[in-house]
Enzyme design. Structure first.
Site, short mmCIF file in Angstrom:
data_model
loop_
_atom_site.label_atom_id
_atom_site.label_comp_id
_atom_site.label_asym_id
_atom_site.label_seq_id
_atom_site.Cartn_x
_atom_site.Cartn_y
_atom_site.Cartn_z
N ASP A 8 0.81 -1.23 0.00
CA ASP A 8 0.00 0.00 0.00
C ASP A 8 0.85 1.29 0.00
O ASP A 8 1.53 1.58 0.99
CB ASP A 8 -0.93 0.05 1.21
CG ASP A 8 -1.87 -1.15 1.31
OD1 ASP A 8 -1.50 -2.24 0.82
OD2 ASP A 8 -2.96 -1.01 1.89
N GLU A 39 -4.28 1.86 -2.93
CA GLU A 39 -5.53 2.28 -2.29
C GLU A 39 -5.38 3.49 -1.37
O GLU A 39 -6.37 4.14 -1.04
CB GLU A 39 -6.18 1.13 -1.50
CG GLU A 39 -5.45 0.78 -0.23
CD GLU A 39 -6.35 0.19 0.86
OE1 GLU A 39 -7.53 -0.08 0.61
OE2 GLU A 39 -5.84 0.02 1.98
N ASN A 40 -4.13 3.79 -0.94
CA ASN A 40 -3.91 4.94 -0.04
C ASN A 40 -3.02 6.01 -0.69
O ASN A 40 -2.45 6.84 0.01
CB ASN A 40 -3.23 4.49 1.26
CG ASN A 40 -3.98 3.38 1.97
OD1 ASN A 40 -3.52 2.24 2.02
ND2 ASN A 40 -5.15 3.70 2.52
N HIS A 68 -10.21 1.06 0.56
CA HIS A 68 -10.19 2.52 0.36
C HIS A 68 -10.47 2.93 -1.10
O HIS A 68 -10.33 4.10 -1.44
CB HIS A 68 -8.86 3.12 0.82
CG HIS A 68 -8.76 3.22 2.31
ND1 HIS A 68 -9.43 4.17 3.04
CD2 HIS A 68 -8.09 2.45 3.21
CE1 HIS A 68 -9.17 4.01 4.33
NE2 HIS A 68 -8.36 2.96 4.47
N HIS A 152 -6.40 -8.53 -0.15
CA HIS A 152 -6.48 -7.37 0.75
C HIS A 152 -7.37 -7.74 1.93
O HIS A 152 -8.60 -7.78 1.80
CB HIS A 152 -7.05 -6.20 -0.04
CG HIS A 152 -6.82 -4.87 0.60
ND1 HIS A 152 -5.62 -4.23 0.55
CD2 HIS A 152 -7.64 -4.09 1.34
CE1 HIS A 152 -5.71 -3.09 1.21
NE2 HIS A 152 -6.92 -2.98 1.71
N HIS A 177 -3.20 -4.54 3.29
CA HIS A 177 -4.22 -3.89 4.14
C HIS A 177 -3.75 -3.62 5.57
O HIS A 177 -4.09 -2.58 6.12
CB HIS A 177 -5.53 -4.67 4.18
CG HIS A 177 -6.57 -4.05 5.09
ND1 HIS A 177 -7.17 -2.85 4.81
CD2 HIS A 177 -7.06 -4.46 6.28
CE1 HIS A 177 -8.03 -2.56 5.79
NE2 HIS A 177 -7.97 -3.50 6.70
N HIS A 179 -0.81 -2.96 6.61
CA HIS A 179 0.30 -2.01 6.57
C HIS A 179 1.49 -2.46 7.43
O HIS A 179 2.41 -1.67 7.64
CB HIS A 179 -0.13 -0.60 6.98
CG HIS A 179 -1.00 0.09 5.96
ND1 HIS A 179 -1.09 1.46 5.86
CD2 HIS A 179 -1.80 -0.40 5.00
CE1 HIS A 179 -1.93 1.78 4.89
NE2 HIS A 179 -2.38 0.66 4.35
FE FE2 Z 1 -4.04 0.37 2.97
FE FE2 Z 2 -7.11 -1.45 3.15
#
Ligand code: FE2
Ligand code: FE2
Length: 265
Positions: A8, A39-40, A68, A152, A177, A179
């Site tokens: 991510d 996604e981030n 996200h 994820h 997901h 992190h």
């Molecule tokens: Fe994320």
């Molecule tokens: Fe996520």
């Protein structure tokens, strides 16, 4: 063939790490293909066409996502038009976008399939990925045995069970997901490489990429806070995978956690 998967990407610091470090990693590992979870990538929340373009021009070949996905409304354009952009497979069938795709490897006749799916334990409700993924893998395998899966999900049990289900049918399942990069990289008996979580690409002097103080304040008071993207100790995290071209089996999986030491130019 060698693939880099990037965990991510969080905000501008994460995008800067990709831009500066990816060319070096590409050369060091002789990479053939790069997949990144985006996604981030827009201020920590979601992604826009402009930011996707920035990631593609930094050398990312395919972008995956997760819960996200919907944070920026401009994502609709990516879902409608961008073939190199994937969303979790297990949305209802009429939701725009797609969860799996086949991509050409630059300077090669080989093809790679990329599949993005999302877990359901401690996550927003989606269709059951355990029921949907096998058919999608079957469909993708008609075109190539080299298949990378970004799963994820929050729960390690769900991630491991999902990957075990696909052992021998895909080249790799790497989780995203949480992190937080896990140290459980391995190759299952059927030839599928596995890592529970790739970690995240962005500022690690943080709580999962966000400034520490507001997150702590939320835990202390329960009051909503603005979570700004943090700044310091920027790492590019992920994994390099070596895949046997003919069988699609994984030969090697190696975690990556590379510190960004240079400043933006
Ligand atoms: Fe994320
Ligand atoms: Fe996520």
């Amino acid at each position: 063939m060698k693939i880099l998967f990037i965990g991510d990407i969080v905000g501008e610091p994460g995008r800067r790490a990709v831009k500066i470090l990816l060319p070096k990693l590409r050369e060091r590992h002789a990479l053939d293909f790069v997949i990144a979870n985006g996604e981030n990538s827009a201020g920590g929340s979601g992604i826009t066409p402009k930011i996707a373009e920035e990631l593609f021009s930094s050398g990312v070949d395919v972008i995956t996502t997760g819960d996200h996905l919907w944070d920026q409304k401009e994502v609709a354009e990516l879902l409608a038009n961008e073939k190199r952009f994937l969303r979790p497979l297990n949305y209802p069938a009429d939701v725009p976008g797609r969860g799996g795709g086949i991509f050409g490897i630059p300077n090669s006749k080989l093809k790679i399939a990329v599949l993005n799916a999302q877990g359901r334990t401690f996550m927003p409700p989606l269709e059951n990925p355990f029921l949907l993924a096998p058919d999608e893998v079957k469909r993708l395998r008609q075109q190539t045995k080299i298949i990378f899966v970004d799963f994820h999900a929050e729960a390690t049990s769900e991630k491991i069970a999902f990957a075990r289900m696909l052992d021998g049918q895909v080249s790799a399942v790497v989780g995203t997901h949480t992190h937080v990069q896990t140290a459980d990289e391995q190759i299952f008996p059927g030839g599928t490489a596995y890592l529970s979580d790739a970690g995240f690409t962005g500022p690690h002097e943080s709580v999962l990429g966000r400034e520490i103080e507001p997150v702590l304040k939320k835990f202390l008071t329960g009051m909503p806070q603005r979570f700004e993207v943090a700044k310091n100790r920027v790492l590019l995290q992920g994994a390099v995978l070596e895949i046997e071209d003919a069988s699609g089996n994984a030969i090697k999986i190696q975690r990556v956690s590379e510190l960004l030491t240079t400043q933006a130019s």
